[in-house]
Design a protein around this motif. Structure first.
Motif: not given
Length: 360
Positions: A269-278, A291-307
């Protein structure tokens, strides 16, 4: 007068219910086997009879009005067809040329977990809507090049008990549930280079001794889709399980035995800070959730890939000093996470990182 009923055709042994078409309140209906007046199976004012059969069988039903004699019988025949090993969609059903649940579209038998299904290019394409008697099912599913499979109801379900070969077009309309559902062995998903369409909701429920879904191609869920672990692991190797839904809850049910062994890509979500579990992990090191918990929205990326990867050799101590402290402890020997963004330059946004129940 004799009651009105309809003959039934079904595939394989099982339980079914025979109904009076136009019942009359207060009438007594008698159901017989063998012949009219033969072995009495049921006698009451109920308007249906439930039977368990394994072969083609005829039943006989009469009606008795209060104070009157018993009527003649109507014969009801239940035709039981053998379940074929492979069923091919024809789109020639009488009650709905697009209806998955019309047996005429399959040559007389609705598919189940014992039947492989082949969907070729046809004028009338199969559609899965809501079915009160239960969801659609098959063993191995092959969707041919340019053939279409669609979903038209949010409660429409397709349970695949084998492997999926996706060469054609899947149209979910942001509806439907696709279930990888095997109790007999590992499953695979293969997508052809000309295949079209993302899945909506996907459930992994592999309860076999080898409870895995292996991706031979990327498996992609659309912007409203949710991936739910019920049983089993997703093995991606160098490929990806891709979740385009940016809601935090779009991946759920993960645990020490239910995770992605390989690459999990989550859109952000590039508009609202959101937490994501991988919920990623490794074949020997097991479940290693990040877990990546955004505190401010990442407006310039579309996705994260984790391994998660194990060390080929354990890194030595850093040997760095800060604030009168020297960091000289060797790395833990479990492994490390790789979390990469699709746009690694000029990123905007801040976040906290965590693993499992630990956060920092």
């Amino acid at each position: 007068p004799a009651p009105t009923t309809s003959n039934i055709t079904r595939c394989g042994a099982g339980t079914l219910t025979l109904d009076i078409t136009s019942p009359v309140a207060g009438y007594t209906y008698k159901w017989y086997s063998g012949s009219c007046g033969g072995s009495l199976l049921q006698s009451n004012t109920g308007t249906s009879y439930t039977a368990s059969i394994s072969s083609t069988t005829s039943f006989y039903v009469s009606a008795t009005a209060p104070g009157c004699a018993e009527s003649t019988c109507t014969t009801v025949t239940v035709t039981v067809n053998a379940q074929s090993a492979t069923l091919t969609w024809s789109g020639s059903g009488a009650t709905g040329a697009n209806n998955w649940f019309d047996p005429a579209n399959w040559g007389g038998c609705i598919p189940s977990c014992v039947s492989d299904v082949s969907i070729p290019v046809t004028a009338n394409t199969p559609d899965i809507g809501y079915n009160a008697a239960g969801g659609a099912a098959c063993k191995n599913l092959t969707l041919a090049l340019n053939a279409t499979l669609s979903f038209s109801d949010s409660k429409g379900e397709l349970s695949v008990c084998g492997n999926v070969t996706h060469n054609g077009i899947i149209t979910t309309n942001s509806k439907g549930i696709f279930i990888f559902n095997s109790s007999t062995g590992a499953q695979t998903y293969t997508r052809g280079g000309s295949a079209v369409g993302d899945f909506n909701d996907v459930i992994l429920n592999n309860t076999s001794g080898t409870a895995t879904l292996t991706l031979a191609s990327d498996l992609t869920l659309g912007t409203g889709g949710n991936f739910t672990f019920q049983s089993g692991k997703v093995i991606t190797n160098a490929l990806n399980l891709i979740i385009k839904n940016t809601e935090s809850s779009a991946v759920s049910g993960h645990s020490s035995t239910r995770f992605v062994q390989g690459n999990l890509r989550r859109y952000i979500n590039t508009g609202t800070p959101t937490s994501y579990e991988f919920p990623v992990g490794h074949t020997t090191k097991g479940y290693q959730m990040a877990r990546v918990a955004f505190t401010t929205a990442p407006s310039t990326i579309s996705y994260l890939t984790a391994s998660f990867t194990t060390y080929s050799s354990l890194p030595s101590a850093l040997g760095l000093s800060e604030c009168a402290a020297t960091y000289n402890q060797s790395a833990l020997n479990n492994g490390y996470w790789t979390i990469s963004a699709n746009n690694s330059q000029n990123n905007v946004g801040s976040y906290n990182m965590g693993t499992g129940e630990w956060r920092w």
